[in-house]
Design an enzyme around this catalytic site. Sequence first.
Site, mmCIF file in Angstrom:
data_model
loop_
_atom_site.group_PDB
_atom_site.id
_atom_site.type_symbol
_atom_site.label_atom_id
_atom_site.label_comp_id
_atom_site.label_asym_id
_atom_site.label_seq_id
_atom_site.Cartn_x
_atom_site.Cartn_y
_atom_site.Cartn_z
ATOM 1 N N HIS A 7 0.886 -1.174 -0.091
ATOM 2 C CA HIS A 7 -0.107 -0.059 -0.048
ATOM 3 C C HIS A 7 1.059 1.263 -0.015
ATOM 4 O O HIS A 7 1.940 0.960 0.450
ATOM 5 C CB HIS A 7 -0.977 -0.112 1.268
ATOM 6 C CG HIS A 7 -0.411 0.233 2.559
ATOM 7 N ND1 HIS A 7 0.202 -1.032 3.224
ATOM 8 C CD2 HIS A 7 -0.287 1.073 3.276
ATOM 9 C CE1 HIS A 7 0.606 -0.371 4.374
ATOM 10 N NE2 HIS A 7 0.634 0.967 4.570
ATOM 11 N N HIS A 62 5.066 6.687 3.528
ATOM 12 C CA HIS A 62 6.065 5.548 3.357
ATOM 13 C C HIS A 62 5.635 4.751 2.335
ATOM 14 O O HIS A 62 4.424 4.809 1.660
ATOM 15 C CB HIS A 62 6.249 4.937 4.507
ATOM 16 C CG HIS A 62 4.767 4.111 5.246
ATOM 17 N ND1 HIS A 62 3.938 4.805 5.617
ATOM 18 C CD2 HIS A 62 4.722 2.809 5.086
ATOM 19 C CE1 HIS A 62 3.063 3.905 6.362
ATOM 20 N NE2 HIS A 62 3.547 2.751 5.597
ATOM 21 N N GLU A 108 8.315 -0.121 4.200
ATOM 22 C CA GLU A 108 7.632 -1.160 5.259
ATOM 23 C C GLU A 108 7.280 -2.260 4.616
ATOM 24 O O GLU A 108 7.030 -2.363 3.196
ATOM 25 C CB GLU A 108 6.154 -0.498 5.723
ATOM 26 C CG GLU A 108 5.232 -1.292 6.325
ATOM 27 C CD GLU A 108 4.139 -1.050 6.523
ATOM 28 O OE1 GLU A 108 3.210 -1.803 7.126
ATOM 29 O OE2 GLU A 108 3.696 0.013 6.117
#
Length: 132
Positions: A7, A62, A108
């Site tokens: 995402h 991010h 991430e």
Amino acid sequence: MLNGLNHITIAVSDVTKSFDFYVNTLGFTPKAKWARGAYLSLGELWLCLSADNVLSGGDYTHYAFSIPGNDFDEFAVRLRTAGVTEWKINKSEGKSVYFLDPDGHKLEIHDGDLNSRLMACRDQPYEGMTFF
């Protein structure tokens, strides 16, 4: 091993204005909206708008990469063994490691998806959260 982009979270100064732009101008599909954010999708892309001060490198923006749950722990050890700097501790659904690349870009790895996040939010919604 990593298997795709999970995402994208974008810091926004005005959730309503950004929500309108991404949904009505760009054609994203709304999934959920709350006081400080929204979840949208476009095809397989999951986009999160997050209210924050929009600063280069100083906000929550991010890029998250998908990883199957059975590969997560081994890959997390690999990252930590490589000496990555972790910039955040996971506080949401699913397993995540938040880390910096060599230039300080926020990344991430995450083993959940938009559906697992929405299911968790249905049990414990964020302040003012609305589902679509």
